[in-house]
Design a protein around this motif. Structure first.
Motif, PDB file in Angstrom:
ATOM      1  N   MET A   1      35.995  26.166  37.210  1.00  0.00           N
ATOM      2  CA  MET A   1      36.396  26.199  36.482  1.00  0.00           C
ATOM      3  C   MET A   1      36.117  24.593  35.693  1.00  0.00           C
ATOM      4  O   MET A   1      36.500  23.860  36.234  1.00  0.00           O
ATOM      5  CB  MET A   1      38.015  26.507  35.910  1.00  0.00           C
ATOM      6  CG  MET A   1      38.560  26.345  35.211  1.00  0.00           C
ATOM      7  SD  MET A   1      40.504  27.232  35.244  1.00  0.00           S
ATOM      8  CE  MET A   1      41.023  27.372  33.652  1.00  0.00           C
TER       9      MET A   1
ATOM     10  N   LEU B   1      35.056  36.820  35.400  1.00  0.00           N
ATOM     11  CA  LEU B   1      35.473  35.737  35.330  1.00  0.00           C
ATOM     12  C   LEU B   1      36.138  34.569  34.294  1.00  0.00           C
ATOM     13  O   LEU B   1      36.382  33.271  33.690  1.00  0.00           O
ATOM     14  CB  LEU B   1      34.244  34.760  36.152  1.00  0.00           C
ATOM     15  CG  LEU B   1      33.381  35.263  37.220  1.00  0.00           C
ATOM     16  CD1 LEU B   1      31.920  34.129  37.603  1.00  0.00           C
ATOM     17  CD2 LEU B   1      34.659  33.544  38.105  1.00  0.00           C
TER      18      LEU B   1
ATOM     19  N   ALA C   1      39.518  35.995  32.937  1.00  0.00           N
ATOM     20  CA  ALA C   1      40.496  35.199  33.027  1.00  0.00           C
ATOM     21  C   ALA C   1      40.085  33.045  33.201  1.00  0.00           C
ATOM     22  O   ALA C   1      41.179  32.531  33.623  1.00  0.00           O
ATOM     23  CB  ALA C   1      40.265  35.410  35.024  1.00  0.00           C
TER      24      ALA C   1
ATOM     25  N   PHE D   1      38.713  32.307  34.981  1.00  0.00           N
ATOM     26  CA  PHE D   1      38.410  31.948  37.110  1.00  0.00           C
ATOM     27  C   PHE D   1      37.085  31.215  36.885  1.00  0.00           C
ATOM     28  O   PHE D   1      36.464  30.782  37.240  1.00  0.00           O
ATOM     29  CB  PHE D   1      38.687  32.944  37.386  1.00  0.00           C
ATOM     30  CG  PHE D   1      39.537  33.088  38.649  1.00  0.00           C
ATOM     31  CD1 PHE D   1      40.960  33.078  38.779  1.00  0.00           C
ATOM     32  CD2 PHE D   1      38.423  32.616  39.858  1.00  0.00           C
ATOM     33  CE1 PHE D   1      41.706  33.054  40.160  1.00  0.00           C
ATOM     34  CE2 PHE D   1      39.935  31.539  40.906  1.00  0.00           C
ATOM     35  CZ  PHE D   1      40.457  32.512  41.488  1.00  0.00           C
TER      36      PHE D   1
ATOM     37  N   ALA E   1      40.230  23.259  37.908  1.00  0.00           N
ATOM     38  CA  ALA E   1      41.468  23.408  38.810  1.00  0.00           C
ATOM     39  C   ALA E   1      41.180  22.534  39.987  1.00  0.00           C
ATOM     40  O   ALA E   1      42.801  22.277  39.716  1.00  0.00           O
ATOM     41  CB  ALA E   1      40.937  24.728  39.884  1.00  0.00           C
TER      42      ALA E   1
ATOM     43  N   ALA F   1      45.896  27.153  38.986  1.00  0.00           N
ATOM     44  CA  ALA F   1      45.186  27.723  39.623  1.00  0.00           C
ATOM     45  C   ALA F   1      44.488  28.091  41.217  1.00  0.00           C
ATOM     46  O   ALA F   1      43.938  28.621  41.639  1.00  0.00           O
ATOM     47  CB  ALA F   1      43.805  26.660  39.361  1.00  0.00           C
TER      48      ALA F   1
ATOM     49  N   ALA G   1      46.354  30.873  42.492  1.00  0.00           N
ATOM     50  CA  ALA G   1      45.695  31.765  41.958  1.00  0.00           C
ATOM     51  C   ALA G   1      44.290  32.165  43.101  1.00  0.00           C
ATOM     52  O   ALA G   1      44.002  33.411  43.695  1.00  0.00           O
ATOM     53  CB  ALA G   1      45.065  32.184  40.807  1.00  0.00           C
ATOM     54  N   GLN G   2      43.814  30.826  43.354  1.00  0.00           N
ATOM     55  CA  GLN G   2      42.839  30.933  44.666  1.00  0.00           C
ATOM     56  C   GLN G   2      43.435  31.666  45.680  1.00  0.00           C
ATOM     57  O   GLN G   2      42.494  32.019  46.951  1.00  0.00           O
ATOM     58  CB  GLN G   2      41.858  29.614  44.870  1.00  0.00           C
ATOM     59  CG  GLN G   2      40.813  28.912  43.599  1.00  0.00           C
ATOM     60  CD  GLN G   2      40.825  28.129  43.784  1.00  0.00           C
ATOM     61  OE1 GLN G   2      40.405  27.228  44.451  1.00  0.00           O
ATOM     62  NE2 GLN G   2      40.253  26.363  42.238  1.00  0.00           N
TER      63      GLN G   2
ATOM     64  N   ASP H   1      52.208  31.055  34.318  1.00  0.00           N
ATOM     65  CA  ASP H   1      51.021  31.338  33.404  1.00  0.00           C
ATOM     66  C   ASP H   1      50.914  32.595  32.609  1.00  0.00           C
ATOM     67  O   ASP H   1      50.920  33.860  32.757  1.00  0.00           O
ATOM     68  CB  ASP H   1      50.181  32.283  35.222  1.00  0.00           C
ATOM     69  CG  ASP H   1      48.899  33.091  35.122  1.00  0.00           C
ATOM     70  OD1 ASP H   1      48.166  32.884  33.994  1.00  0.00           O
ATOM     71  OD2 ASP H   1      48.405  33.710  35.579  1.00  0.00           O
TER      72      ASP H   1
ATOM     73  N   PHE I   1      45.703  34.557  35.489  1.00  0.00           N
ATOM     74  CA  PHE I   1      45.289  34.498  36.402  1.00  0.00           C
ATOM     75  C   PHE I   1      45.352  35.508  38.204  1.00  0.00           C
ATOM     76  O   PHE I   1      44.377  35.695  39.402  1.00  0.00           O
ATOM     77  CB  PHE I   1      45.683  32.437  37.476  1.00  0.00           C
ATOM     78  CG  PHE I   1      45.227  31.549  37.177  1.00  0.00           C
ATOM     79  CD1 PHE I   1      43.858  31.420  36.229  1.00  0.00           C
ATOM     80  CD2 PHE I   1      46.049  30.083  36.307  1.00  0.00           C
ATOM     81  CE1 PHE I   1      43.074  30.808  35.618  1.00  0.00           C
ATOM     82  CE2 PHE I   1      44.930  29.952  35.725  1.00  0.00           C
ATOM     83  CZ  PHE I   1      43.561  29.468  35.521  1.00  0.00           C
TER      84      PHE I   1
ATOM     85  N   GLY J   1      42.772  37.655  37.463  1.00  0.00           N
ATOM     86  CA  GLY J   1      41.781  37.396  37.514  1.00  0.00           C
ATOM     87  C   GLY J   1      41.367  37.160  39.435  1.00  0.00           C
ATOM     88  O   GLY J   1      40.334  37.178  39.665  1.00  0.00           O
ATOM     89  N   ALA J   2      41.937  36.435  40.182  1.00  0.00           N
ATOM     90  CA  ALA J   2      42.229  36.205  41.206  1.00  0.00           C
ATOM     91  C   ALA J   2      42.396  38.194  42.689  1.00  0.00           C
ATOM     92  O   ALA J   2      41.709  37.774  43.547  1.00  0.00           O
ATOM     93  CB  ALA J   2      43.947  35.990  42.098  1.00  0.00           C
TER      94      ALA J   2
END
Length: 406
Positions: free
Chosen positions: A1, A60, A63, A65, A70, A82, A85-86, A224, A243, A246-247
């Motif tokens: 990001m 991507l 989001a 993302f 991040a 973020a 979220a990962q 979020d 997020f 997206g995750a």
């Protein structure tokens, strides 16, 4: 990001998708046209690879993302939503990947993960990749979807990435002679269920640490609420996505990549080929055919074939097209090229570091970090530690190129 992603994340009501009907129609026509061409020239498999890349590009973009901003945000401000979220993305991925990789097949397709040595090349490559992503303002996947969204400022970094990756293929044999430990795969070493449990505990610990540090510094966690004032159906189509969406989507789409191609998603694999093809087109006389990297099975075939015959390249092109479609659906597509000279220089230097680092470290934040950890390989964790350390250095260097550290 990257910092460019802040352009994509807004809280005000979004323009209706119909505000950009011509651009939307063009993005659909480009995607449909290339899909049809691939179906006729090759087969349905190539078409599906492109469309899968497009789905990743939409995810991507909507989001916002990524990894660059991040990590930098956590380093400079202590905000960690973020990163959490990962961890969610990785948690979903290992639950999907580990059983399939243990079985060795998925829906009849033989599958293999990315289990690589714990080597000096991973340490050094990931470290300079971490520096490059901060001064270059983006990573491999981030540059692709920024370019698709109209941020043409990502192109110098992509050019640098391809050049750095080609340079690394020249040195690849030397890096293989440097000290390394044998690959360690947790699935084979521990079994599926224990390996999943161990990974989930580590993800939870990292998420918990970011929560603790963020609360201690700010008193509360950042919400979020990306686009929360919009109906979910509108957000799904036009973004922005939370997020968590997206995750989960990225984990599922990476699993679909495993089923379709037989390996995890890998962005950086396409860049050395792009660099080699560009060198050939410019008649640079590099004789890359005789470099050890290109003599390895699969890579020799890719070098002899065309860009559209390479699955990694097809997915990368799909990400660009998907991001273009997402940007036009959101009514936010606009071409942006202007950038100070120092930041142009940063993009090129950062791109060179990204390409060189990713190639000798067995991948980027997608192939080595995401794909490596999802494959149960310890080299994915080694890559994460080294790249995060590089991000500290890169964040400190950003003001030299006219960027803020945040």
């Amino acid at each position: 990001m990257t910092s460019l992603q802040h352009v994509s994340t807004i809280s005000a009501p979004l323009p209706a998708p119909s505000r950009q009907p011509f651009a939307l129609a063009l993005s659909i026509l480009l995607t449909a046209g290339l899909t049809g061409y691939l179906f006729n020239a090759q087969d349905s498999h190539a078409s599906l690879v492109l469309l899968l890349g497009a789905a990743l590009g939409i995810t991507l973009y909507h989001a916002s993302f990524g990894f660059t901003t991040a990590w930098r945000t956590f380093i400079t401000t202590g905000r960690g939503k973020a990163i959490r979220a990962q961890m969610l993305m990785l948690a979903v991925a290992v639950c999907l990947f580990f059983p399939a990789l243990s079985a060795g097949e998925l829906f009849g397709q033989p599958v293999n993960g990315f289990v690589r040595p714990l080597s000096v090349s991973v340490l050094f490559g990931a470290f300079i990749f971490g520096i490059g992503m901060q001064i270059g303002n983006g990573c491999a996947s981030g540059n692709l979807y920024h370019a698709g969204g109209g941020q043409l400022r990502a192109i110098p970094s992509m050019i640098g990435f391809a050049a750095g990756a080609l340079w690394a293929t020249r040195d690849y044999e030397w890096w293989t002679t440097q000290p390394s430990l044998a690959p360690v795969g947790l699935i084979d070493m521990m079994g599926v269920v224990p390996a999943i449990i161990l990974n989930l505990l580590v993800f939870a610990a990292i998420a918990g640490l970011t929560r603790h540090l963020e609360k201690r510094r700010h008193g509360e966690l950042e919400r979020d609420d990306n686009g929360s004032d919009q109906p979910w159906s509108r957000r799904l189509l036009s973004g922005p996505w939370p997020f968590i969406w997206g995750a989960v989507a990225l984990a599922v789409l990476n699993f679909a990549t495993l089923a379709l191609i037989g390996r995890p998603w890998a962005v950086a694999l396409g860049y050395p080929l792009w660099g080699a093809k560009a060198a050939e087109a410019m008649n640079l006389g590099l004789d890359v055919d005789f470099w050890g990297y290109w003599l390895m099975p699969g890579r020799d075939t890719a070098l002899m074939g065309g860009i559209l015959e390479d699955s990694a390249s097809l997915m990368n092109i799909g990400v660009i097209l998907g991001a273009l479609m997402a940007a036009t659906l959101a009514g936010r597509f606009s071409l942006s090229w202007k950038m100070p000279v120092l930041q142009w220089l940063a993009a090129i230097i950062g791109g060179l570091m990204l390409g060189y680092g990713a190639t000798i470290a067995f991948g980027c934040n997608i192939g080595a970090y995401f794909g490596g950890i999802a494959s149960g390989s310890l080299h994915g964790w080694l890559w994460l530690v080294a790249a995060f350390a590089g991000s500290f250095v890169g964040t400190w260097l950003r003001p030299l190129f006219g960027f803020s550290r945040t």
